[in-house]
Design an enzyme around this catalytic site. Sequence first.
Site, PDB file in Angstrom:
ATOM      1  N   TYR A 149       0.817  -1.211   0.000  1.00  0.00           N
ATOM      2  CA  TYR A 149       0.000   0.000   0.000  1.00  0.00           C
ATOM      3  C   TYR A 149       0.856   1.270   0.000  1.00  0.00           C
ATOM      4  O   TYR A 149       0.619   2.172  -0.802  1.00  0.00           O
ATOM      5  CB  TYR A 149      -0.974  -0.003   1.174  1.00  0.00           C
ATOM      6  CG  TYR A 149      -2.262  -0.760   0.884  1.00  0.00           C
ATOM      7  CD1 TYR A 149      -2.292  -1.808  -0.040  1.00  0.00           C
ATOM      8  CD2 TYR A 149      -3.448  -0.445   1.537  1.00  0.00           C
ATOM      9  CE1 TYR A 149      -3.446  -2.503  -0.305  1.00  0.00           C
ATOM     10  CE2 TYR A 149      -4.621  -1.147   1.279  1.00  0.00           C
ATOM     11  CZ  TYR A 149      -4.612  -2.173   0.355  1.00  0.00           C
ATOM     12  OH  TYR A 149      -5.766  -2.861   0.085  1.00  0.00           O
ATOM     13  N   GLU A 156       1.952   6.305  -6.970  1.00  0.00           N
ATOM     14  CA  GLU A 156       0.847   7.022  -7.617  1.00  0.00           C
ATOM     15  C   GLU A 156       0.994   8.531  -7.436  1.00  0.00           C
ATOM     16  O   GLU A 156       0.858   9.306  -8.398  1.00  0.00           O
ATOM     17  CB  GLU A 156      -0.488   6.562  -7.027  1.00  0.00           C
ATOM     18  CG  GLU A 156      -0.852   5.128  -7.355  1.00  0.00           C
ATOM     19  CD  GLU A 156      -2.048   4.659  -6.534  1.00  0.00           C
ATOM     20  OE1 GLU A 156      -2.823   5.520  -6.057  1.00  0.00           O
ATOM     21  OE2 GLU A 156      -2.210   3.433  -6.370  1.00  0.00           O
TER      22      GLU A 156
END
Length: 215
Positions: A149, A156
């Site tokens: 994560y 991102e």
Amino acid sequence: MSSQISADNIKLSYLILYNVVSCAGWFYVLVLILSELVQNGDFATVYDRVGWILMIVQTGALLELVHVIFGFVRSPLITTAFQVASRLFLVWGVVDIFPEVQPHWAFTTMTIAWSITECVRYSYYAFNLAGFHVYSLLWCRYTFFFILYPLGAGSESILVYQSLPYSKQLSEIYYWLQVVILFVYVPGFYTLYTHMIGQRKRYLGKGKDKAQKAD
């Protein structure tokens, strides 16, 4: 009664097939990335190798919204829509629109994080739907996120940040939209990360047998 049973069997078979195909697609993406890195050792060429299949596999996740809307699964619609939309934004609204960011190493790390996460998630769902509770997949699903994560979300946000100069040339409105999205990453990541920690305690904190029964 028989027609209801038949409809349920069709729905179950479809969901198993969907999860198996999705897992295979993400596994293929992962294999392509690793083979490209082994052959060329260059992050800059990874997108050229996997970009097309990544778009297909990730866009296919729109079916998950259909599953929720028609009651095939019990997932929350808003949560599912947010997760799918955020991925599509990265794939279509950042990496595809701005080819300048495609060679960046963050694309590779992001896609690797996504691929491993989805391989585990879809295989976990497929086995559960088929009636097989595989504890190792349960453990992977609620453990790998500790690394995947942060790696995925960090990559991102880097790609969004790298695209800002090109976004500003394209559209002032789109530029500020991306700026807002960058600021949302921190609270959004914290919410999702702590949620997964809670889920891990729920499923793994009760032991192997209880975890399998609770799933």
